[in-house]
Design a protein around this motif. Structure first.
Motif, PDB file in Angstrom:
ATOM      1  N   GLU A 161       1.142  -1.136   0.172  1.00 32.39           N
ATOM      2  CA  GLU A 161      -0.227  -0.029   0.052  1.00 32.39           C
ATOM      3  C   GLU A 161       0.872   1.433   0.028  1.00 32.39           C
ATOM      4  O   GLU A 161       0.128   2.689   0.435  1.00 32.39           O
ATOM      5  CB  GLU A 161      -0.955   0.101   1.352  1.00 32.39           C
ATOM      6  N   GLU A 276       3.272   7.794  14.461  1.00 33.38           N
ATOM      7  CA  GLU A 276       2.223   7.336  13.955  1.00 33.38           C
ATOM      8  C   GLU A 276       0.798   8.066  13.897  1.00 33.38           C
ATOM      9  O   GLU A 276       0.318   8.262  13.629  1.00 33.38           O
ATOM     10  CB  GLU A 276       1.940   6.738  15.197  1.00 33.38           C
ATOM     11  N   MET A 277       1.477   9.273  15.226  1.00 33.24           N
ATOM     12  CA  MET A 277      -0.454  10.365  14.947  1.00 33.24           C
ATOM     13  C   MET A 277       0.246  10.626  13.524  1.00 33.24           C
ATOM     14  O   MET A 277      -0.157  11.573  12.737  1.00 33.24           O
ATOM     15  CB  MET A 277       0.077  11.353  15.882  1.00 33.24           C
ATOM     16  N   ALA A 279       1.743   9.838  10.639  1.00 33.35           N
ATOM     17  CA  ALA A 279       1.464   9.007   9.640  1.00 33.35           C
ATOM     18  C   ALA A 279       1.376   9.560   7.950  1.00 33.35           C
ATOM     19  O   ALA A 279      -0.236  10.050   8.379  1.00 33.35           O
ATOM     20  CB  ALA A 279       2.033   7.579  10.134  1.00 33.35           C
ATOM     21  N   LYS A 280       1.785   9.722   7.120  1.00 31.45           N
ATOM     22  CA  LYS A 280       0.920   9.826   5.981  1.00 31.45           C
ATOM     23  C   LYS A 280       0.324   9.327   5.340  1.00 31.45           C
ATOM     24  O   LYS A 280      -0.326   9.567   4.484  1.00 31.45           O
ATOM     25  CB  LYS A 280       1.783  10.947   5.537  1.00 31.45           C
ATOM     26  N   THR A 281       0.635   8.062   5.513  1.00 33.14           N
ATOM     27  CA  THR A 281       0.446   6.578   5.009  1.00 33.14           C
ATOM     28  C   THR A 281       0.339   5.269   6.448  1.00 33.14           C
ATOM     29  O   THR A 281       0.094   5.615   6.975  1.00 33.14           O
ATOM     30  CB  THR A 281       1.256   6.098   3.951  1.00 33.14           C
ATOM     31  N   HIS A 282      -0.781   4.769   5.560  1.00 30.36           N
ATOM     32  CA  HIS A 282      -1.193   3.358   6.741  1.00 30.36           C
ATOM     33  C   HIS A 282      -0.208   2.734   6.750  1.00 30.36           C
ATOM     34  O   HIS A 282       0.299   1.353   8.143  1.00 30.36           O
ATOM     35  CB  HIS A 282      -2.399   2.523   5.934  1.00 30.36           C
ATOM     36  N   LYS A 285       1.606   4.297   9.383  1.00 27.77           N
ATOM     37  CA  LYS A 285       0.663   3.732  10.950  1.00 27.77           C
ATOM     38  C   LYS A 285       1.296   2.441  11.365  1.00 27.77           C
ATOM     39  O   LYS A 285       1.223   2.718  12.862  1.00 27.77           O
ATOM     40  CB  LYS A 285      -0.462   4.436  10.574  1.00 27.77           C
ATOM     41  N   GLU A 286       1.105   1.701  10.902  1.00 28.75           N
ATOM     42  CA  GLU A 286       0.958   0.477  10.915  1.00 28.75           C
ATOM     43  C   GLU A 286       2.349  -0.052  11.762  1.00 28.75           C
ATOM     44  O   GLU A 286       2.754  -0.679  12.612  1.00 28.75           O
ATOM     45  CB  GLU A 286       0.915  -0.711  10.251  1.00 28.75           C
ATOM     46  N   ARG A 289       3.005   2.479  15.180  1.00 28.15           N
ATOM     47  CA  ARG A 289       2.244   1.473  15.845  1.00 28.15           C
ATOM     48  C   ARG A 289       2.745   0.172  16.978  1.00 28.15           C
ATOM     49  O   ARG A 289       2.146  -0.012  18.026  1.00 28.15           O
ATOM     50  CB  ARG A 289       0.076   1.181  15.758  1.00 28.15           C
TER      51      ARG A 289
END
Lengths: 403, 166
Positions: A161, A276-277, A279-282, A285-286, A289
């Motif tokens: 992704e 995480e906060m 992050a510009k992509t999932h 984020k993942e 986290r």
């Protein structure tokens, strides 16, 4: 009956030939190794000779079936989540962790080992002999949790992704990942440096440290992968290098654990939460986290190891003063990492939403800094170490907004 | 107090729709139910052992508070805490109804994964619009140690028809 040199030493004539790191060993190192084992030749050769002769006679010893002195028959029972260290430590004779380790070899705690003490070698590298330099009341549960919460940086991140970001955000992300890759190395190297110095009577701590090493290997892996998948690694950080060296060179395990797990990883935990906060992509984020979970586990060990150490010092006031002296240096050196433009600026750009909004991002950084300092002091307090009046780290972020 | 056990409904096509008002104990029980049926998914994420308290601060006549007891890979209990039971919680996550609602609607809209600006960590990190509270840092840090599991616990809101308090 004596065995021939070939039988005892192998066809090569000597069992001593070994390689160091897969390379041809240096002559000097090999000579030291040979001398070490030749010095104890009579001890181990006597055992070898005795056993070889018995085998040659076709006889068996079977002395190991004698259960006197063993804890034989007291079977461990699994709990709801399987058979944990806590479960087996409840069996009498296995869970008694000595205050001072006296078995400087590999004989398992709880085994029948006393009759063989005089025949066993001493491993000189085992130098951390005091339980109170290592133990934490949560180390067993943290080990179980660490095993259960392992993840895979290759498979568990939705790499497919990942899409390119605007150049300023992509560079900021890749620079942040470069800096974190650098930082994560020491977080693995520090426990590695100490782990082999810990005798196996403290096997639970060794086990937990091995998970921390694995966690940090995965962190440097995932940040390296993220950077290279997004554009590339960018700049190394000399300021961070000094902070990392200060951690690696800490004079004792407890001091280093305070500096790494409680202070530095607490700070990195804040960075991961920020990561995480912002992050510009999932994908990002993942990554953050997952990493922050591991980091929080390390922080938890750091706090309670430090607390255990303090609670078991015969002279608590002196111990506190020693740690204050250490923290006076440690906090200052750590600050050299967290003022580096290679770390601060990418976070500010990501917080603000772009290079043009870096000032707004710095305002966010200032809030994160204040939160971190507060959390750090709370964790010190939880461990029984009131650092509020002596903390060298500034309560406000050590930078100001440009006029 | 109620324990959370798997009900006969199944997740996926042909399932019985779950409907609950938010905030309510029932709504959190449904999330617990969904988590308990997805053992392999949550086992992959690892143990979760904590008591989490969730609070919607601005509903009347008083803030809504619920405690969710996580054990191993699922939810053992969902309860409204009685007076004097607040200390049972390792940490509390609190925010206004509008914030909770936006998060849940984002999860539903995206089929079980919130927008980048609607994750639990995003909303709580700066202390606003949500915040994490805990008097013991070791217990409060459980919120971070189980961040992925807690996020996926809430991501199951996508399987609930949620009706919001007006």
């Amino acid at each position: 009956m004596a065995y021939s040199n070939e039988v005892l030493h192998g066809a090569g004539g000597s069992p001593m030939v070994a390689t160091l790191s897969g390379r041809e060993p240096q002559e000097e190192a090999l000579a030291r190794y040979e001398a070490e084992f030749r010095q104890h030749y009579t001890q181990w050769m006597e055992i070898l000779q005795r056993n070889a002769e018995r085998l040659a006679r076709g006889q068996f010893s079977l002395h190991w079936m004698d259960t006197s002195g063993a804890q034989w028959g007291r079977r461990a029972k699994p709990s709801s989540r399987g058979l944990t260290y806590a479960d087996i430590n409840r069996v009498p004779g296995y869970g008694d962790v000595p205050e001072l380790a006296s078995w400087l070899n590999f004989a398992p705690r709880g085994s029948v080992r006393e009759p063989y003490r005089d025949e066993m070698p001493i491993v000189d590298d085992y130098t951390v002999l005091e339980r109170d330099e290592l133990w934490a009341e949560n180390v067993l549960s943290l080990y179980e949790e660490a095993k259960a919460r392992q993840w895979n940086a290759t498979r568990d991140i939705p790499w497919d992704e990942l899409t390119p970001l605007p150049e300023d955000l992509e560079k900021a992300t890749c620079q942040l990942c470069t800096a974190l890759t650098e930082v994560e190395f020491v977080a693995g190297d520090f426990p590695s440096k100490w782990m082999y110095r810990i005798p196996q009577d403290f096997l639970e701590v060794k086990s937990f440290l091995s998970t921390q090493i694995m966690d940090e290997a995965r962190h440097q892996e995932v940040f390296r992968k993220r950077a290279i998948a997004g554009g590339g690694l960018l700049h190394a950080s000399p300021g961070a290098e000094w902070a990392l060296k200060a951690i690696l060179c800490a004079p004792t395990h407890t001091m280093g654990t305070f500096l790494l797990n409680l202070l530095a990883e607490g700070l990195v935990l804040s960075v991961f939460r920020s990561g995480e906060m912002i992050a510009k992509t999932h994908v990002d984020k993942e990554i953050f986290r997952r990493c922050l979970q591991d980091e929080a586990r390390h922080v938890s060990y750091g706090v309670l190891e430090f607390q255990w150490w303090l609670d078991h010092q015969p002279d608590r006031e002196r111990a506190l003063e020693t740690l204050h002296r250490f923290a006076d240096v440690g906090e200052q050196v750590i600050l050299s990492a967290f003022t580096e433009p290679t770390l601060v600026e990418p976070i500010a750009i990501l917080l603000g939403g772009g290079l043009a909004k870096i000032d707004a991002g710095m305002e966010g950084m200032m809030r994160v800094w204040s939160m971190f300092i507060d959390e750090y002091l709370q964790r010190c307090e939880r461990a029984g170490f009131d650092r509020r009046s002596r903390c060298i780290l500034p309560a406000e972020a050590p930078w100001r907004m440009a006029a | 107090m109620s324990s959370v056990e798997a009900h006969p409904e199944t997740v996926g096509q042909g399932e019985l729709r779950r409907t609950a008002r938010f905030p309510s104990v029932r709504w959190f029980e449904l999330l617990g139910d969904l988590m308990n049926r997805q053992r392999s998914r949550f086992e992959h994420l690892g143990y979760v052992d904590c008591v989490a308290e969730f609070c919607v601060t601005d509903v009347v006549p008083e803030p809504f508070v619920v405690q969710v007891v996580f054990e191993e890979f699922g939810v053992a209990e969902v309860r409204k805490p009685m007076a004097g039971e607040r200390e049972r919680a390792d940490f509390r996550v609190e925010g206004r109804l509008v914030t909770w609602r936006e998060m849940i609607e984002s999860i539903v809209r995206n089929g079980g994964r919130p927008d980048l600006s609607q994750t639990l960590n995003y909303l709580t990190h700066m202390g606003t619009p949500m915040r994490v509270i805990g008097s013991d840092p070791i217990r409060r840090d459980l919120y971070f140690r189980y961040a992925q599991s807690l996020q996926e616990f809430f991501n199951n809101a996508a399987s609930i028809d949620t009706q919001f308090e007006e």
